[in-house]
Design a protein around this motif. Structure first.
Motif, PDB file in Angstrom:
ATOM      1  N   GLY A 170      -9.402  -9.688   1.246  1.00 42.54           N
ATOM      2  CA  GLY A 170      -8.796 -11.059   1.752  1.00 42.54           C
ATOM      3  C   GLY A 170      -7.379 -10.984   1.705  1.00 42.54           C
ATOM      4  O   GLY A 170      -6.807 -12.076   2.132  1.00 42.54           O
ATOM      5  N   ASN A 171      -6.746  -9.995   1.313  1.00 40.82           N
ATOM      6  CA  ASN A 171      -5.092  -9.960   1.392  1.00 40.82           C
ATOM      7  C   ASN A 171      -4.704 -10.015   2.762  1.00 40.82           C
ATOM      8  O   ASN A 171      -4.826  -9.183   3.631  1.00 40.82           O
ATOM      9  CB  ASN A 171      -4.430  -8.876   0.500  1.00 40.82           C
ATOM     10  CG  ASN A 171      -3.099  -8.565   0.462  1.00 40.82           C
ATOM     11  OD1 ASN A 171      -2.305  -8.859   1.493  1.00 40.82           O
ATOM     12  ND2 ASN A 171      -2.707  -8.526  -0.548  1.00 40.82           N
ATOM     13  N   GLY A 172      -3.920 -11.227   3.253  1.00 44.10           N
ATOM     14  CA  GLY A 172      -3.704 -11.262   4.399  1.00 44.10           C
ATOM     15  C   GLY A 172      -2.454 -10.370   5.050  1.00 44.10           C
ATOM     16  O   GLY A 172      -2.530 -10.002   5.980  1.00 44.10           O
ATOM     17  N   GLN A 173      -1.646 -10.026   4.086  1.00 47.41           N
ATOM     18  CA  GLN A 173      -0.610  -8.914   4.436  1.00 47.41           C
ATOM     19  C   GLN A 173      -1.127  -7.540   4.577  1.00 47.41           C
ATOM     20  O   GLN A 173      -0.642  -7.169   5.566  1.00 47.41           O
ATOM     21  CB  GLN A 173       0.526  -9.079   3.160  1.00 47.41           C
ATOM     22  CG  GLN A 173       1.316 -10.185   3.188  1.00 47.41           C
ATOM     23  CD  GLN A 173       2.392 -10.086   2.076  1.00 47.41           C
ATOM     24  OE1 GLN A 173       2.066 -10.627   0.761  1.00 47.41           O
ATOM     25  NE2 GLN A 173       3.259  -9.059   2.306  1.00 47.41           N
ATOM     26  N   ALA A 174      -2.106  -7.402   3.971  1.00 47.92           N
ATOM     27  CA  ALA A 174      -2.699  -6.086   4.177  1.00 47.92           C
ATOM     28  C   ALA A 174      -3.448  -6.114   5.464  1.00 47.92           C
ATOM     29  O   ALA A 174      -3.451  -4.849   6.057  1.00 47.92           O
ATOM     30  CB  ALA A 174      -3.695  -5.716   2.836  1.00 47.92           C
ATOM     31  N   ALA A 188      -5.611   1.949  -0.801  1.00 50.38           N
ATOM     32  CA  ALA A 188      -5.439   0.655  -1.456  1.00 50.38           C
ATOM     33  C   ALA A 188      -5.274  -0.608  -0.570  1.00 50.38           C
ATOM     34  O   ALA A 188      -5.642  -1.622  -0.880  1.00 50.38           O
ATOM     35  CB  ALA A 188      -3.930   0.780  -2.342  1.00 50.38           C
ATOM     36  N   ILE A 189      -4.392  -0.437   0.701  1.00 49.48           N
ATOM     37  CA  ILE A 189      -4.252  -1.487   1.556  1.00 49.48           C
ATOM     38  C   ILE A 189      -5.557  -1.735   2.080  1.00 49.48           C
ATOM     39  O   ILE A 189      -5.661  -2.945   2.065  1.00 49.48           O
ATOM     40  CB  ILE A 189      -3.012  -0.929   2.561  1.00 49.48           C
ATOM     41  CG1 ILE A 189      -1.535  -0.780   2.047  1.00 49.48           C
ATOM     42  CG2 ILE A 189      -3.135  -2.116   3.759  1.00 49.48           C
ATOM     43  CD1 ILE A 189      -0.701  -0.162   2.959  1.00 49.48           C
ATOM     44  N   ARG A 190      -6.330  -0.918   2.489  1.00 47.23           N
ATOM     45  CA  ARG A 190      -7.726  -1.264   3.091  1.00 47.23           C
ATOM     46  C   ARG A 190      -8.337  -2.070   2.037  1.00 47.23           C
ATOM     47  O   ARG A 190      -9.267  -3.057   2.210  1.00 47.23           O
ATOM     48  CB  ARG A 190      -8.575   0.098   3.411  1.00 47.23           C
ATOM     49  CG  ARG A 190      -8.174   0.659   4.611  1.00 47.23           C
ATOM     50  CD  ARG A 190      -9.145   1.262   5.501  1.00 47.23           C
ATOM     51  NE  ARG A 190      -8.580   1.534   6.730  1.00 47.23           N
ATOM     52  CZ  ARG A 190      -8.552   0.897   7.741  1.00 47.23           C
ATOM     53  NH1 ARG A 190      -9.064  -0.364   7.696  1.00 47.23           N
ATOM     54  NH2 ARG A 190      -8.117   1.242   8.993  1.00 47.23           N
ATOM     55  N   ASN A 191      -8.410  -1.464   0.666  1.00 49.82           N
ATOM     56  CA  ASN A 191      -9.140  -2.210  -0.517  1.00 49.82           C
ATOM     57  C   ASN A 191      -8.485  -3.766  -0.550  1.00 49.82           C
ATOM     58  O   ASN A 191      -9.501  -4.849  -0.783  1.00 49.82           O
ATOM     59  CB  ASN A 191      -8.949  -1.625  -1.658  1.00 49.82           C
ATOM     60  CG  ASN A 191      -9.836  -0.318  -1.629  1.00 49.82           C
ATOM     61  OD1 ASN A 191     -10.881  -0.152  -1.136  1.00 49.82           O
ATOM     62  ND2 ASN A 191      -9.491   0.429  -2.600  1.00 49.82           N
ATOM     63  N   ALA A 192      -7.272  -3.860  -0.587  1.00 49.95           N
ATOM     64  CA  ALA A 192      -6.756  -5.202  -0.314  1.00 49.95           C
ATOM     65  C   ALA A 192      -7.220  -5.971   0.744  1.00 49.95           C
ATOM     66  O   ALA A 192      -7.234  -7.292   0.614  1.00 49.95           O
ATOM     67  CB  ALA A 192      -5.081  -5.111  -0.781  1.00 49.95           C
ATOM     68  N   ALA A 193      -7.042  -5.325   1.804  1.00 51.26           N
ATOM     69  CA  ALA A 193      -7.501  -6.280   3.336  1.00 51.26           C
ATOM     70  C   ALA A 193      -8.995  -6.637   2.888  1.00 51.26           C
ATOM     71  O   ALA A 193      -9.326  -7.806   3.233  1.00 51.26           O
ATOM     72  CB  ALA A 193      -7.333  -5.199   4.333  1.00 51.26           C
ATOM     73  N   GLY A 252       3.377  -5.388   1.434  1.00 45.64           N
ATOM     74  CA  GLY A 252       3.802  -5.854   0.203  1.00 45.64           C
ATOM     75  C   GLY A 252       3.314  -4.911  -1.057  1.00 45.64           C
ATOM     76  O   GLY A 252       3.175  -5.541  -1.942  1.00 45.64           O
ATOM     77  N   MET A 253       2.921  -3.800  -0.809  1.00 52.21           N
ATOM     78  CA  MET A 253       2.572  -2.903  -1.877  1.00 52.21           C
ATOM     79  C   MET A 253       2.837  -1.499  -1.612  1.00 52.21           C
ATOM     80  O   MET A 253       3.054  -1.317  -0.252  1.00 52.21           O
ATOM     81  CB  MET A 253       0.715  -3.025  -2.129  1.00 52.21           C
ATOM     82  CG  MET A 253       0.102  -2.728  -0.804  1.00 52.21           C
ATOM     83  SD  MET A 253      -1.896  -2.878  -0.918  1.00 52.21           S
ATOM     84  CE  MET A 253      -1.732  -4.703  -1.293  1.00 52.21           C
ATOM     85  N   ALA A 254       2.493  -0.543  -2.245  1.00 51.09           N
ATOM     86  CA  ALA A 254       2.521   1.030  -2.053  1.00 51.09           C
ATOM     87  C   ALA A 254       1.771   1.272  -0.602  1.00 51.09           C
ATOM     88  O   ALA A 254       0.992   0.755  -0.184  1.00 51.09           O
ATOM     89  CB  ALA A 254       1.971   1.822  -3.026  1.00 51.09           C
ATOM     90  N   GLY A 255       2.553   2.388  -0.128  1.00 58.19           N
ATOM     91  CA  GLY A 255       1.991   2.760   1.197  1.00 58.19           C
ATOM     92  C   GLY A 255       0.755   3.719   1.021  1.00 58.19           C
ATOM     93  O   GLY A 255       0.304   4.467   2.099  1.00 58.19           O
TER      94      GLY A 255
END
Length: 137
Positions: free
Chosen positions: A30-34, A22-27, A15-18
């Motif tokens: 605690g971002n479940g989607q990431a 950034a996806i690792r940081n979101a994960a 649900g964010m840029a590829g």
């Protein structure tokens, strides 16, 4: 074409840029989607490596290149996790080392050599253009 090439895969799952960083940081935050996007990505690469290893009766080498392959040590570890039974073993210290150029990241006991190789797309483009220019002469 835009949806397939730019709005699917990890972009859609996270649900964010590829941007994997950034996806690792979101994960990590605690971002479940990431978290899900990263798990699906690494599992799909692991399955491909395992499948090729089985089909070919082993692998001489695995090469990590491109943005994710070159710059995501955690991703390389996650991708190779569970492949030790196939003789694939990564060295954590070598994997975590920031090195320029081609460098080996396989553990001494690994039957498969593991490498990180800078992609150098700009050099490859220049070489192809040079070859095409010379062939038209």
């Amino acid at each position: 074409e835009a949806i397939l090439n730019h709005a699917s895969g990890m972009v859609a799952l996270a649900g964010m840029a590829g941007d994997v960083k950034a996806i690792r940081n979101a994960a990590a935050a605690g971002n479940g989607q990431a978290v899900l996007a990263l798990k699906i990505f690494t599992r799909s690469v692991t399955k491909a490596i395992g499948g090729f290893c089985w089909l070919l009766g082993g692998l001489d080498a695995i090469v990590f290149a491109g943005g994710i392959g070159e710059h995501d040590a955690q991703g390389r570890t996650e991708i190779l996790d569970g492949l030790q039974e196939l003789g694939i073993s990564i060295s954590s210290p070598l994997n975590e080392t920031k090195a320029s150029g081609v460098h080996r990241i396989s553990a001494a006991e690994s039957r498969t050599a593991l490498f990180v190789v800078p992609a150098q797309e700009d050099l490859m483009i220049a070489m192809h253009v040079d070859r095409m220019a010379r062939s038209d002469s």
